[in-house]
Design an enzyme around this catalytic site. Sequence first.
Site, PDB file in Angstrom:
ATOM      1  N   LYS A  38       0.823  -1.212   0.000  1.00  0.00           N
ATOM      2  CA  LYS A  38       0.000   0.000   0.000  1.00  0.00           C
ATOM      3  C   LYS A  38       0.854   1.257   0.000  1.00  0.00           C
ATOM      4  O   LYS A  38       1.839   1.344   0.720  1.00  0.00           O
ATOM      5  CB  LYS A  38      -0.912  -0.006   1.238  1.00  0.00           C
ATOM      6  CG  LYS A  38      -2.038   0.978   1.198  1.00  0.00           C
ATOM      7  CD  LYS A  38      -3.068   0.595   2.251  1.00  0.00           C
ATOM      8  CE  LYS A  38      -4.249   1.498   2.285  1.00  0.00           C
ATOM      9  NZ  LYS A  38      -4.957   1.665   1.045  1.00  0.00           N
ATOM     10  N   GLY A  43       6.552   0.734   5.798  1.00  0.00           N
ATOM     11  CA  GLY A  43       7.470  -0.154   5.082  1.00  0.00           C
ATOM     12  C   GLY A  43       7.503   0.128   3.592  1.00  0.00           C
ATOM     13  O   GLY A  43       8.572   0.113   2.967  1.00  0.00           O
ATOM     14  N   CYS A  44       6.339   0.397   3.014  1.00  0.00           N
ATOM     15  CA  CYS A  44       6.263   0.649   1.578  1.00  0.00           C
ATOM     16  C   CYS A  44       6.956   1.959   1.217  1.00  0.00           C
ATOM     17  O   CYS A  44       7.604   2.058   0.173  1.00  0.00           O
ATOM     18  CB  CYS A  44       4.809   0.659   1.116  1.00  0.00           C
ATOM     19  SG  CYS A  44       3.995  -0.940   1.385  1.00  0.00           S
ATOM     20  N   THR A  45       6.842   2.948   2.083  1.00  0.00           N
ATOM     21  CA  THR A  45       7.519   4.230   1.860  1.00  0.00           C
ATOM     22  C   THR A  45       9.034   4.038   1.934  1.00  0.00           C
ATOM     23  O   THR A  45       9.772   4.514   1.061  1.00  0.00           O
ATOM     24  CB  THR A  45       7.046   5.280   2.878  1.00  0.00           C
ATOM     25  OG1 THR A  45       5.632   5.461   2.730  1.00  0.00           O
ATOM     26  CG2 THR A  45       7.756   6.600   2.681  1.00  0.00           C
ATOM     27  N   ALA A  48      10.215   2.246  -1.261  1.00  0.00           N
ATOM     28  CA  ALA A  48      10.190   3.127  -2.439  1.00  0.00           C
ATOM     29  C   ALA A  48      11.316   4.157  -2.381  1.00  0.00           C
ATOM     30  O   ALA A  48      11.961   4.451  -3.393  1.00  0.00           O
ATOM     31  CB  ALA A  48       8.837   3.818  -2.551  1.00  0.00           C
TER      32      ALA A  48
END
Length: 153
Positions: A38, A43-45, A48
Amino acid sequence: MPETGDTAPDFTLPQDGGEDVTLSAERPAPVVIYFYPKDDTSGCTKEAIAFTGLMPDFAAAGIKVMGISKDTVAKHAKFRAKHELGVQLLSDEDGAVCEAYGVWVEKSMYGKKYMGIERATFLVGGDGKIAQVWRKVKVPGHAEAVLEAAKAL
């Protein structure tokens, strides 16, 4: 569920900015495809931002990097702008590509089961075959490990 040596399932997905991206059209460039749950979560930030920081190294090696989630292109655009991201973010709203790559899985949090995207990365060689797969990815050091594997192609 594709594995090392298999032909990578082809796809065409929209990216923020409006253009569609087709995996097979990227050949003969190697491609890193990372699936993440998401936009704008911790974690996704971090993942990326890690890939974005290494974009000059990936580009110098002729390697494309694509992040895929089920978020909309509008959410991707906000995510990219907020964190000044340099990776392509593709929207798989209907989940067909997540299914094709075997990353739409049952997860569990606090005893509750639900379906979601497993953080996974696929390194696709210029021949369209999967050169390496990382499943259940832990973010720290991951982008660096992918870069080293990609440079070795």
